[in-house]
Design a protein around this motif. Structure first.
Motif, PDB file in Angstrom:
ATOM      1  N   LYS A   1      -7.703  -2.816   4.620  1.00  0.00           N
ATOM      2  CA  LYS A   1      -6.421  -2.087   4.479  1.00  0.00           C
ATOM      3  C   LYS A   1      -5.519  -2.710   3.299  1.00  0.00           C
ATOM      4  O   LYS A   1      -4.897  -1.923   2.434  1.00  0.00           O
TER       5      LYS A   1
ATOM      6  N   GLU B   1      -6.861  -2.147  -0.104  1.00  0.00           N
ATOM      7  CA  GLU B   1      -7.143  -0.749  -0.666  1.00  0.00           C
ATOM      8  C   GLU B   1      -6.333  -0.675  -2.152  1.00  0.00           C
ATOM      9  O   GLU B   1      -5.278  -0.814  -2.468  1.00  0.00           O
TER      10      GLU B   1
ATOM     11  N   THR C   1       0.889  -1.269  -0.028  1.00  0.00           N
ATOM     12  CA  THR C   1      -0.022   0.058  -0.104  1.00  0.00           C
ATOM     13  C   THR C   1       0.891   1.428  -0.062  1.00  0.00           C
ATOM     14  O   THR C   1       0.423   2.121   0.458  1.00  0.00           O
TER      15      THR C   1
END
Length: 380
Positions: free
Chosen positions: A322, A325, A228
């Motif tokens: 998360k 994402e 991420t």
């Protein structure tokens, strides 16, 4: 027997903030790594009790998996047995269909099949609770990023990794941070059978014959290592047990869909609690340069291809949200969550078509006879 998460689990790593997961551990390059480490940092990262990396005898008994040779220098350096891989790939038995899933998001660094195991304490073949568990383990079997899953067993490409977690359970929240290490890389199912799955009896001077039980399967599913940006994540979706998570899976810390933040330790600095493996990982210059002056960096699949790599597993209470994402700069036709859900659906269908129960399906995948090993447990 009613069980709870082991009372031996402590949060001694909790005070290391999210800096442990990535980019804020900058150190003055003019000083040596060891001299810049403060006493408070040592105390914050101290490991005690079950967090300690076990000796070979503690984990398996004399002559067990950790003491056996890793196929010479190549295995120690994490190199793949290409002859074995080519031999296996020609038999056409794998459910992996390469080149049929173009457009996978670029922030998915790797995907594949994951197996979760635990091993009971010495002399305990059938644990009746978490306290009877000695260690947890993860087996990762990567597949090509552009592959989909068809029918049949996964096939042995000789590229499996064995991850050892010196804890009874998996971390579930950001306050739970366990150190894990790579015990085997580029490993065949035959090696896993002989040096990990099997039980072991050994002699001691004081206690006589000791029995280390066989590894017990807890779950099977699909996984992806994602980035991420600043952080890396190990996300998974459980396929087996087919009836949903049971008491054992919940107590071990698994979710239907879960993830961990994963950060690789820079071996130039003293390890948390000063617990390290003899010799340490032999990183090529490419990986050494990536660390710069950081104590931790986001874990990349190539780190996990080096024996003795140590990395931090940080629990994520938000499931895989998360970890999946979508990233603005990531290339690909789909979002990461869509790719994982497709892969899980394919995995569920192929496992349903394998003969036998959940245990038989897992052992078929690993090319061993289910009758020789413990069944997948859902209750203690």
């Amino acid at each position: 027997m009613p069980t709870t998460r082991s009372g031996k689990e402590d949060n001694s790593l909790a005070s290391t903030t999210d800096q442990a997961a990535g980019s804020k551990h900058q150190i003055d390059n003019t000083a040596s790594p060891a001299s810049k480490r403060t006493k408070k940092e040592d105390d914050d990262m101290e490991i005690s009790g079950d967090d300690k990396i076990p000796s070979p005898t503690e984990a398996y008994g004399p002559g067990g998996a950790m003491e056996r040779k890793q196929n010479g220098k190549d295995q120690a350096e994490g190199k793949q047995d290409t002859k074995y891989t080519e031999q296996r790939s020609k038999n056409g038995s794998s459910a992996v269909k390469k080149g049929e899933r173009p457009g996978v998001p670029s922030n998915i660094l790797e995907k594949g099949i994951v197996y979760f195991f635990f091993r009971g304490r010495v002399g305990i073949d059938e644990p009746e609770g978490v306290d009877d568990v000695a260690r947890s383990y993860i087996v990762l079997r990567p597949i090509d990023k552009d592959a989909k899953l068809g029918e049949g067993t996964i096939g042995d490409a000789g590229n499996s990794r064995l991850i050892a977690i010196p804890k009874k359970v998996l971390p579930q929240s950001g306050r739970e941070r366990w150190i894990a290490f790579v015990e085997k890389t580029h490993t065949s199912f035959k090696t896993l059978k002989e040096e990990f799955l099997a039980s072991n009896d050994y002699e001691t001077k004081t206690a006589g014959t000791r029995h280390t039980p066989a590894a017990t399967p807890v779950a099977e599913g699909i996984y992806a290592i994602t980035t991420t940006g600043r952080e890396s994540h190990l996300a998974y979706i459980i396929t087996l047990p087919s009836g949903g998570l049971g008491e054992v899976q919940t107590e071990i810390g698994l979710k239907e869909k879960g993830s961990f933040i994963v950060s690789t330790r820079n071996p130039a600095y003293p390890p948390p609690g000063r617990q390290s493996l003899p010799g340490g990982p032999e990183y090529p210059k490419e990986i050494q340069d990536e660390f710069r002056s950081l104590r931790w960096i986001g874990t990349h699949p190539k780190h996990l291809d080096i024996v003795k790599t140590q990395f931090l597993l940080i629990g994520e209470s938000s499931g895989i949200q998360k970890a999946t994402e979508p990233q603005k700069k990531a290339e690909g036709n789909e979002e990461p969550i869509e790719e994982l859900e497709k892969l899980e659906d394919e995995d569920m269908r192929r496992m349903e078509h394998l003969k036998g129960d959940d245990s038989a399906s897992i052992y078929s995948d690993l090319e061993v006879h289910a009758k020789d090993y413990p069944k997948l447990q859902t209750t203690f």
